[in-house]
Design an enzyme around this catalytic site. Structure first.
Site, PDB file in Angstrom:
ATOM      1  N   ASP A   1      -0.110  19.886 -11.698  1.00 41.72           N
ATOM      2  CA  ASP A   1       0.486  19.442 -10.427  1.00 41.72           C
ATOM      3  C   ASP A   1       1.859  18.815 -10.674  1.00 41.72           C
ATOM      4  OD1 ASP A   1       0.500  19.238  -7.676  1.00 41.72           O
ATOM      5  OD2 ASP A   1      -0.571  17.327  -7.622  1.00 41.72           O
TER       6      ASP A   1
ATOM      7  N   GLY B   1      -6.279   8.964  -4.136  1.00 39.08           N
ATOM      8  CA  GLY B   1      -6.780   7.919  -3.253  1.00 39.08           C
ATOM      9  C   GLY B   1      -5.646   7.069  -2.717  1.00 39.08           C
TER      10      GLY B   1
ATOM     11  N   ILE C   1       0.824  -1.210   0.000  1.00 39.05           N
ATOM     12  CA  ILE C   1       0.000   0.000   0.000  1.00 39.05           C
ATOM     13  C   ILE C   1       0.859   1.263   0.000  1.00 39.05           C
ATOM     14  CG2 ILE C   1      -0.140   0.053   2.520  1.00 39.05           C
ATOM     15  CD1 ILE C   1      -2.961   1.127   2.275  1.00 39.05           C
TER      16      ILE C   1
ATOM     17  N   GLY D   1      -1.660   7.886  -2.753  1.00 42.84           N
ATOM     18  CA  GLY D   1      -1.584   8.542  -4.050  1.00 42.84           C
ATOM     19  C   GLY D   1      -2.393   9.814  -4.072  1.00 42.84           C
TER      20      GLY D   1
END
Length: 286
Positions: free
Chosen positions: A130, A20, A14, A17
């Protein structure tokens, strides 16, 4: 506990990001490693307001571009919106940390090639909005990407200024975004300049500027950045000052001279005698 999505993608490790939660996963049939992005679904599920759906659409528009991951599957499953894409490896921020926050001239010039990536994105009528080290693997994380031009009519979006700051990451966004001005191609280039300076200096003078509310850091960083502008490129190769001033001088609807910028950095590569041997700083760090 093990979870499988789409009948064949198994979740493993995991990470966090921009759109999410990102998992490393495995295609259980092909045995291929994949990236699985999960976003909590709202009642209307896979809907138009979903950042993950937006990112998935951008990926499909940019398919075939260098460094753009292939989307293998996207849908809603259970309580989550899901996309499954190729994995692209560590981000430039990860690699920078691996190298003790110092790139040699060979490597700090490599990110300047992102002008070609931005040119490709812009040619598909999108701006990234971004650009920052954690979002550069080759190109990644299009959760904030937005069209700046109608592909059919060829019309550029109109200029607009809001009363609040724009979108992106306050450390790297342009001052235009800080001022609430709608982003265009010039703003991706300005973010790229800040990212390159960040790699050269190891930090930016406003990096640790804090605030007590959501908007306070943006306001505080804006103030520090304005004061830092005169010395931002001091002591750096002259090409960075040229790039910085060129990006600052672009008007809202201007088409950047991408090839001219590449030529600028090719000249710097020749002047400092950089040899690209295929061995990077992060390879040596291992």
């Amino acid at each position: 506990m093990e979870f499988t999505l789409g009948g064949k993608y198994r979740l493993e490790e995991i990470a966090i990001g921009g759109c999410g939660i990102v998992f490393s996963g495995i295609h259980t049939i092909a045995g291929k490693e994949v990236a699985i992005n999960l976003e909590p679904a709202v009642p209307s599920s896979w809907n138009a307001s979903s950042p993950l759906k937006q990112e998935s659409k951008v990926y499909r528009t940019l398919v075939g571009g260098l460094g753009v991951p292939w989307t293998m599957w996207s849908s809603k499953q259970g309580d989550y919106n899901v996309t499954v894409t190729d994995t692209l490896g560590a981000s430039l921020e990860d690699l920078f940390g691996m190298c003790n926050r110092h790139f040699t001239s060979r490597c700090f010039l490599m990110p300047s090639s992102q002008t070609s990536r931005l040119e490709f994105i812009h040619s598909r009528d999108f701006i990234h909005r971004d650009v920052k080290p954690t979002n550069i693997v080759d190109v990644i994380n299009f959760g904030l990407a937005k069209k700046f031009r109608d592909p059919k009519a060829g019309a550029h979006i109109p200029y607009r200024k809001d009363d609040h700051h724009g979108v992106g990451t306050s450390l790297f966004v342009s001052l235009n975004a800080h001022d609430g001005i709608k982003c265009s191609q010039r703003d991706d280039l300005k973010s790229l300049v800040y990212m390159l300076i960040y790699f050269l200096r190891g930090t930016l003078s406003w990096r640790k500027t804090k605030g007590t509310t959501v908007s306070a850091p943006w306001d505080a960083i804006h103030t520090v950045r304005l004061a830092a502008l005169p010395l931002l490129t001091a002591g750096l190769p002259a090409e960075f000052a040229v790039f910085f001033e060129y990006a600052r001088g672009l008007k809202f609807g201007d088409l950047p001279d991408y090839e001219g910028l590449r030529e600028l950095f090719r000249g710097l590569v020749g002047r400092v005698g950089v040899q690209y041997s295929g061995v990077s700083d992060w390879t040596l760090a291992w």
